[in-house]
Design a protein around this motif. Structure first.
Motif, short mmCIF file in Angstrom:
data_model
loop_
_atom_site.label_atom_id
_atom_site.label_comp_id
_atom_site.label_asym_id
_atom_site.label_seq_id
_atom_site.Cartn_x
_atom_site.Cartn_y
_atom_site.Cartn_z
N THR A 286 -41.69 -39.91 -36.35
CA THR A 286 -42.55 -41.08 -36.09
C THR A 286 -43.63 -41.20 -37.15
N ALA A 287 -44.25 -40.07 -37.52
CA ALA A 287 -45.29 -40.08 -38.55
C ALA A 287 -44.74 -40.49 -39.90
N ALA A 288 -43.53 -40.03 -40.22
CA ALA A 288 -42.90 -40.38 -41.50
C ALA A 288 -42.62 -41.88 -41.57
N ILE A 289 -42.16 -42.44 -40.46
CA ILE A 289 -41.90 -43.89 -40.42
C ILE A 289 -43.19 -44.66 -40.68
N LEU A 290 -44.27 -44.26 -40.03
CA LEU A 290 -45.56 -44.92 -40.23
C LEU A 290 -46.06 -44.74 -41.67
N PHE A 291 -45.85 -43.56 -42.21
CA PHE A 291 -46.33 -43.26 -43.57
C PHE A 291 -45.64 -44.12 -44.61
N PHE A 292 -44.32 -44.26 -44.49
CA PHE A 292 -43.57 -45.02 -45.50
C PHE A 292 -43.56 -46.53 -45.20
N LEU A 293 -43.81 -46.88 -43.94
CA LEU A 293 -43.83 -48.29 -43.58
C LEU A 293 -45.13 -48.96 -44.05
N PHE A 294 -46.24 -48.24 -43.92
CA PHE A 294 -47.55 -48.78 -44.31
C PHE A 294 -48.05 -48.05 -45.55
N LYS A 295 -48.53 -48.79 -46.52
CA LYS A 295 -48.90 -48.20 -47.81
C LYS A 295 -50.33 -47.67 -47.83
N THR A 296 -51.22 -48.24 -47.03
CA THR A 296 -52.62 -47.78 -47.04
C THR A 296 -52.89 -46.91 -45.82
N PHE A 297 -53.81 -45.99 -45.99
CA PHE A 297 -54.10 -45.07 -44.89
C PHE A 297 -54.74 -45.79 -43.70
N ILE A 298 -55.47 -46.90 -43.96
CA ILE A 298 -56.07 -47.65 -42.86
C ILE A 298 -54.97 -48.22 -41.97
N ASN A 299 -53.96 -48.80 -42.59
CA ASN A 299 -52.84 -49.35 -41.82
C ASN A 299 -52.04 -48.24 -41.13
N GLN A 300 -51.94 -47.10 -41.78
CA GLN A 300 -51.24 -45.97 -41.15
C GLN A 300 -51.99 -45.50 -39.91
N PHE A 301 -53.31 -45.37 -40.03
CA PHE A 301 -54.13 -44.99 -38.87
C PHE A 301 -54.01 -46.04 -37.77
N LEU A 302 -54.09 -47.30 -38.17
CA LEU A 302 -54.01 -48.39 -37.20
C LEU A 302 -52.67 -48.38 -36.47
N GLY A 303 -51.58 -48.21 -37.24
CA GLY A 303 -50.25 -48.17 -36.62
C GLY A 303 -50.11 -47.01 -35.65
N ALA A 304 -50.61 -45.83 -36.06
CA ALA A 304 -50.53 -44.64 -35.20
C ALA A 304 -51.37 -44.82 -33.93
N ALA A 305 -52.60 -45.31 -34.10
CA ALA A 305 -53.50 -45.48 -32.96
C ALA A 305 -52.97 -46.52 -31.97
N LEU A 306 -52.47 -47.64 -32.50
CA LEU A 306 -51.92 -48.68 -31.62
C LEU A 306 -50.66 -48.20 -30.90
N PHE A 307 -49.84 -47.40 -31.59
CA PHE A 307 -48.63 -46.85 -30.97
C PHE A 307 -49.00 -45.98 -29.77
N VAL A 308 -49.98 -45.11 -29.95
CA VAL A 308 -50.40 -44.22 -28.86
C VAL A 308 -51.08 -45.02 -27.75
#
Length: 731
Positions: A448-470
């Motif tokens: 799941t983390a790898a999908i978020l990492f490669f799907l979103f290029k910036t760390f802000i979007n990665q954090f946002l995607g992870a936080a919203l998922f949870v």
């Protein structure tokens, strides 16, 4: 003319007085008839409790007669939570009182009244011919003299006697010592049961352990003798308790043979008992305490079945908000409801088919969660600590020549952020092996983390995607009655009985952390628009916060009162940081006002829904009925539990590890974290809010250390990630 008018008025007045007197006489007679009718109605129904202590769910499943009885009854598993050291004697006291009281296992003797007692004045001999006497009633009351619930001793018997109803107890569990603890379920406040036989119910049998066992023919004979005059009858079958007592002196094969024989005897007796049933009788069969073999497997819930010759299914409890699980505090009022003394109770009947299979599956799931919970969460906490330390050391000793590991480190940090959501969904797989469970959990977290990492290029979007998922995962589950949380090892353990529904402290901390982090990332992502429209931003943010707190605190949603206080505190400091408000006395008073308004609203809504109140609603009702001592004793107990958890739980180490790492990063690398706070002020505000909520959760909750640690995961790993990002960008 005046005399005639006066005469007419006098005549009319007489007629009115006569009519009024006639009406009053009629109404009084009607009320008396209604009262008599109501009293007769109350006296019509009977309840018979068959105490088969140490009987197991599998005994019902493996015996044809008991399986039929189970499927044609309403059934549930009893959560027998007790304060202090647990025992069978205490379990029966709690069932009869409807409150958690204390008792020594030695205080369980009862005797039939004898004419030789007449004229004696010592405290142990009270009553009159025909009574069964609990001799240690004064010792029991003295033991509970500091309890808020001392007045509930003898609650069930007292309520029946107040309505002119009669109680009866038959049988015992005597070994070489007296064991007549079943009287604690049915006695009144004076330790009396109206009628019964607790002495002459055994037959001597040299082949049975201890040399004596229950005479089931005698039990049936005594039941028929007392049935007509009794409204509540407790029958102690006794033999399973005797076997448990002598178990250590028996070979396992002999114990199993004797136990099989006893189960056959209980099944035959219960079948014979209900064959005498009329429509006015409800039969309950229960075990107040789990057997030794059940305790070894970790399963502490006991069977409870209700037979009234109509249909079958499961029992739903408003205390647990679950179908198939009730508490030992529910039973007394349920009996009073069946006797029509009370209008309602916490238990409802849910018509279902094949109750036996459903209950066995429920047991499997509960036992799986209970067994897996401690090792999985321990390994998860260790994993959190190892990843935090490894990430910190990698960031501290960052070398541009070793960039090949940076993606793995970042994905690891994201994996720790999304891990709670993966734990939520792990119940789908029904894995009962710890190593397999933990391995799949880590694998899915990394995927799941790898999908978020490669799907979103910036760390802000990665954090946002992870936080919203949870956040969305937990939120959707709360809207679907916590179907995943109830079966997650990261949720709560119903076998322990601390919580049965809503959101537990583990997920409460996660929900606060990911909710604030998501808000901070959105504000940071659209920082220019936020600064152009501050009022609109504030309005939208308040709507979002209200929705998050609604899910956390509402009685029919998360129902976590301490978590709600922590969430309100966290979001208040989050908004204050965004608006660059320094925390002064005025801000603290405003926070206190907001807490009072919000919590008062939640409590009011809970109390309005009186048929299905949550923990806090029952707590407030308890305070109203029993005084403020309940509040002080509860706060004292929760504080003691929190201090004990801080000392022993591994989550203390997780929290200390995160705090220590963040503290060091304020000083080394020099100015790095200070620069990040200035550059990403909305995310920094989220960190401040999460930290404030963690402190509030730590102070307020009885397991606040867990809430604080799980919330701080979202601060610790995002800070580490951003420090690493800054160091790699500068190189």
């Amino acid at each position: 003319m005046d005399q005639r008018r006066r005469a007419v008025l006098h005549t009319a007045a007489r007629l009115m007085i006569i009519s009024l007197i006639s009406f009053l006489i009629k109404e009084v007679c009607y009320i008396e008839v209604q009262a008599s009718s109501l009293f007769l109605d109350k006296a019509k129904h009977k309840v018979v409790i068959v105490a088969a202590d140490y009987i197991e769910l599998e005994d019902f499943a493996q015996h044809e007669t008991l399986t039929w009885l189970f499927n044609n009854s309403y059934s549930a598993l009893i959560s027998g939570r007790q304060n202090g050291k647990a025992s069978l004697t205490k379990a029966k006291l709690i069932i009869g009182s409807g409150q958690r009281l204390e008792i020594n296992s030695s205080l369980d003797d009862a005797i039939n009244y004898s004419s030789s007692f007449e004229g004696l004045t010592n405290d142990k001999v009270l009553g009159q011919p025909g009574n069964v006497i609990y001799q240690n009633i004064r010792s029991l009351k003295n033991l509970n003299k500091n309890s808020d619930y001392q007045s509930y001793i003898g609650y069930l018997g007292k309520e029946l006697n107040n309505f002119g109803m009669h109680t009866c107890i038959i049988g015992n569990s005597d070994t070489n010592i007296m064991n007549r603890s079943s009287i604690l379920m049915v006695m009144n406040e004076s330790g009396m049961v109206d009628t019964g036989e607790v002495e002459d119910t055994l037959v001597y049998d040299s082949s049975f352990p201890g040399g004596k066992k229950t005479d089931y023919d005698k039990l049936l004979e005594e039941y028929k003798r007392y049935r007509a005059e009794s409204d509540l009858i407790v029958i102690d079958t006794g033999d399973l308790a005797r076997l448990e007592y002598y178990k250590n002196g028996l070979l396992e094969e002999d114990f199993k043979l004797h136990r099989k024989e006893v189960i056959n005897n209980i099944a035959g007796f219960y079948k014979e008992l209900i064959s005498t049933a009329k429509e006015d009788t409800t039969f309950l069969l229960l075990s107040a305490y789990p057997s030794g073999s059940s305790m070894k497997t970790g399963f502490k819930l006991t069977p409870f079945i209700v037979y009234d010759s109509k249909d079958g299914g499961l029992l739903y409890s408003s205390s647990t908000k679950r179908t198939g699980i009730i508490t030992n505090l529910d039973i007394a009022d349920y009996i009073l409801e069946r006797l029509t003394i009370r209008d309602d109770s916490n238990l409802e009947q849910v018509l279902t088919y094949d109750s036996m299979s459903r209950m066995l599956e429920l047991k499997r799931r509960l036992l799986s969660v209970s067994i897996m919970r401690l090792p999985v969460l321990t390994w998860y906490a260790i994993f959190e600590i190892i990843c935090a330390i490894a990430g910190f050391l990698y960031m501290l000793n960052f070398n541009p020549n070793r960039m090949k590991f940076i993606k793995l480190v970042k994905i690891t940090m994201l994996a720790n952020i999304v891990a709670p959501a993966i734990l939520l969904y792990m119940s789908i797989f029904k894995i009962d092996h710890v190593n397999a469970y933990f391995g799949i959990f880590i694998l899915l977290s990394y995927v799941t983390a790898a999908i978020l990492f490669f799907l979103f290029k910036t760390f802000i979007n990665q954090f946002l995607g992870a936080a919203l998922f949870v956040n969305a995962s937990i939120g959707f589950d709360l809207f679907s009655e916590s179907a995943f949380i109830k079966n997650s090892v990261f949720g709560y353990d119903p076998i322990i009985g601390a919580r049965f529904y809503g959101i537990g402290n583990e997920f409460a901390g996660v929900f606060i952390g990911c909710g604030i982090l998501a808000a901070g990332c959105v504000l940071q992502r659209f920082a220019k628009g936020v600064e152009k429209r501050p009022k609109l931003t504030l309005i939208l943010l308040i709507i979002y916060i209200c929705f998050q707190i609604y899910m956390m605190g509402m009685p029919f949603m998360g129902a976590n009162f301490g978590g709600t206080i922590a969430a309100i505190t966290a979001y208040y400091f989050f908004i204050s940081s965004i608006r660059k408000r320094k925390i002064r006395i005025a801000q603290i008073l405003i926070l206190a006002f907001v807490l009072v308004i919000a919590l008062s609203s939640i409590i009011t809504l809970d109390l309005l829904n009186s048929s299905n109140t949550s923990h806090i609603g029952k707590f407030i009702t308890d305070i109203r009925e029993n005084g403020l001592n309940i509040l002080f004793s509860t706060l004292s107990r929760k504080l003691a539990m929190n201090l004990r958890l801080i000392k022993y739980t591994i989550w203390t180490k997780v929290l200390l590890c995160i705090i220590l790492i963040i503290t060091i990063m304020f000083f080394k690398p020099v100015q790095l974290l200070h620069n990040i706070f200035k550059k990403y002020r909305y995310i920094a505000a989220a960190w401040i809010g999460i930290s404030a909520g963690s402190i509030a959760g730590l102070i307020i909750n009885d397991s606040g250390i867990v809430m604080a640690a799980t919330a701080m995961i979202f601060t610790g790993y995002t800070i580490l990630y951003m420090c690493l990002e800054e160091r790699s960008a500068s190189n």
